[in-house]
Design an enzyme around this catalytic site. Structure first.
Site, PDB file in Angstrom:
ATOM      1  N   TYR A 144      16.011  58.633  36.532  1.00  0.00           N
ATOM      2  CA  TYR A 144      15.244  59.100  35.379  1.00  0.00           C
ATOM      3  C   TYR A 144      15.208  58.030  34.275  1.00  0.00           C
ATOM      4  O   TYR A 144      14.152  57.744  33.699  1.00  0.00           O
ATOM      5  CB  TYR A 144      15.883  60.383  34.862  1.00  0.00           C
ATOM      6  CG  TYR A 144      15.158  61.075  33.750  1.00  0.00           C
ATOM      7  CD1 TYR A 144      13.991  61.793  33.991  1.00  0.00           C
ATOM      8  CD2 TYR A 144      15.669  61.055  32.453  1.00  0.00           C
ATOM      9  CE1 TYR A 144      13.339  62.465  32.960  1.00  0.00           C
ATOM     10  CE2 TYR A 144      15.025  61.726  31.420  1.00  0.00           C
ATOM     11  CZ  TYR A 144      13.867  62.426  31.677  1.00  0.00           C
ATOM     12  OH  TYR A 144      13.220  63.085  30.657  1.00  0.00           O
ATOM     13  N   LYS A 150      11.874  56.202  32.798  1.00  0.00           N
ATOM     14  CA  LYS A 150      11.490  56.415  31.408  1.00  0.00           C
ATOM     15  C   LYS A 150      11.415  55.114  30.617  1.00  0.00           C
ATOM     16  O   LYS A 150      10.520  54.950  29.777  1.00  0.00           O
ATOM     17  CB  LYS A 150      12.464  57.395  30.747  1.00  0.00           C
ATOM     18  CG  LYS A 150      12.287  58.837  31.209  1.00  0.00           C
ATOM     19  CD  LYS A 150      10.852  59.311  31.014  1.00  0.00           C
ATOM     20  CE  LYS A 150      10.684  60.800  31.158  1.00  0.00           C
ATOM     21  NZ  LYS A 150       9.285  61.230  30.963  1.00  0.00           N
TER      22      LYS A 150
END
Length: 303
Positions: free
Chosen positions: A164, A168
């Site tokens: 993640y 991001k």
């Protein structure tokens, strides 16, 4: 409501808008006069399954309040279909808010390829596909606004979120480059790193704090960044709980060595405190500014 931020005759695509942050964004855009394409595949927070009802409910909310919206149930990885749906429904695209996301949290040593790949596909490839499909239309009309959704997990790292965090922070790299390329066509591109109480963060945030982190407290920043009134581009903003602030890179002045004679690991160790000293730190805005100290060092030792 401040009526100076308006979107009459503007079409806004919000991905992952069936709930949480995306729903709050879509509702606020509609309240400010935008025609909204509400995209949501309707899968779980882990990226499994599909259900058209999520997007349909948000569209119904917007229409009941007198707004204009259409539902889209495509995966963001089919960005061309999604953008074509907006064109078919409304005839144009002005704003893209890349909000869709999933979590597949595991420590790195337990992570398998499926966890890594699916997070990459939804966050990075999905945002790329939607934005790439919209980009020619934004360029042709010499106007556009694009918002990417980054995360503090990408900026600062977070246990169990290597996939993640990678995705991001990668979106912020895309933000910076598209801001440079889009400026001449009046396309401004920014990123937010939001903290909101949504199904993706439920259980990760203490309940008493979770209740205060309403998604609606993030959306005013998104709507402003997407407006004609905002001239900001390439920015990164942390936002949540009624607070927001801009983030920028910071770098020490560092230490320089003679490139003609070379230097050793021991020389690096001897200068380590200076290398890591942030007194009088600089804040490069682009590659040219980032090279300033290195070029000065080369000139210092020039023949």
């Amino acid at each position: 409501m401040n009526d100076s931020v308006r979107f009459e005759d503007k079409v806004v695509i919000v991905t992952g808008a069936g709930g949480g942050l995306g729903r709050a964004h879509a509702l606020l855009f509609a309240r400010h006069g935008a025609k909204v394409l509400v995209n949501d595949l309707g899968g779980s927070a882990q990226g499994e399954g599909a259900n058209a009802s999520a997007a349909d409910r948000v569209v119904a909310e917007i229409r009941e309040a007198g707004g204009i919206a259409e539902a889209n149930h495509d995966s963001v990885t089919d960005g061309d279909k999604l953008v074509q749906n907006a064109l078919d429904a409304f005839g144009r695209v002005d704003v893209v808010v890349n909000n869709a996301g999933i979590l597949r949290d595991k420590t790195f040593h337990k992570m398998d390829d499926a966890d890594w790949d699916l997070v990459y596909r939804v966050h990075v490839e999905g945002a790329y596909k939607v934005t790439r499909a919209a980009w020619p239309h934004l360029r042709e009309q010499n106007y556009g606004r694009v918002i990417f959704t980054a995360s503090t997990s990408g900026i600062y790292g977070n246990f169990g979120q290597s996939n993640y965090g990678m995705a991001k922070l990668g979106l912020y790299g895309l933000t910076r480059t598209l801001a440079i390329e889009g400026r001449k066509n009046n396309i401004f591109v920014n990123a937010i790193a939001p903290t909101g109480g949504t199904r993706m963060t439920e259980g990760l945030i203490p309940p008493q704090v979770f209740e205060q982190l309403k998604p609606e407290l993030v959306s005013p920043l998104v709507v402003y960044l997407a407006s004609e009134a905002c001239q900001e581009t390439s920015g990164l903003f942390e936002v949540g709980g009624g607070w927001m602030g801009k983030v920028r890179w910071e770098r020490s002045l560092g230490a320089g060595f003679d490139p003609r004679e070379g230097f050793s690991p021991e020389d690096v160790a001897a200068h380590w405190q200076q290398i890591c000293d942030f007194q009088d730190a600089v804040h490069p805005n682009d590659n040219l500014e980032a090279l300033k100290e290195m070029m000065a060092n080369l000139q210092r030792y020039a023949v």
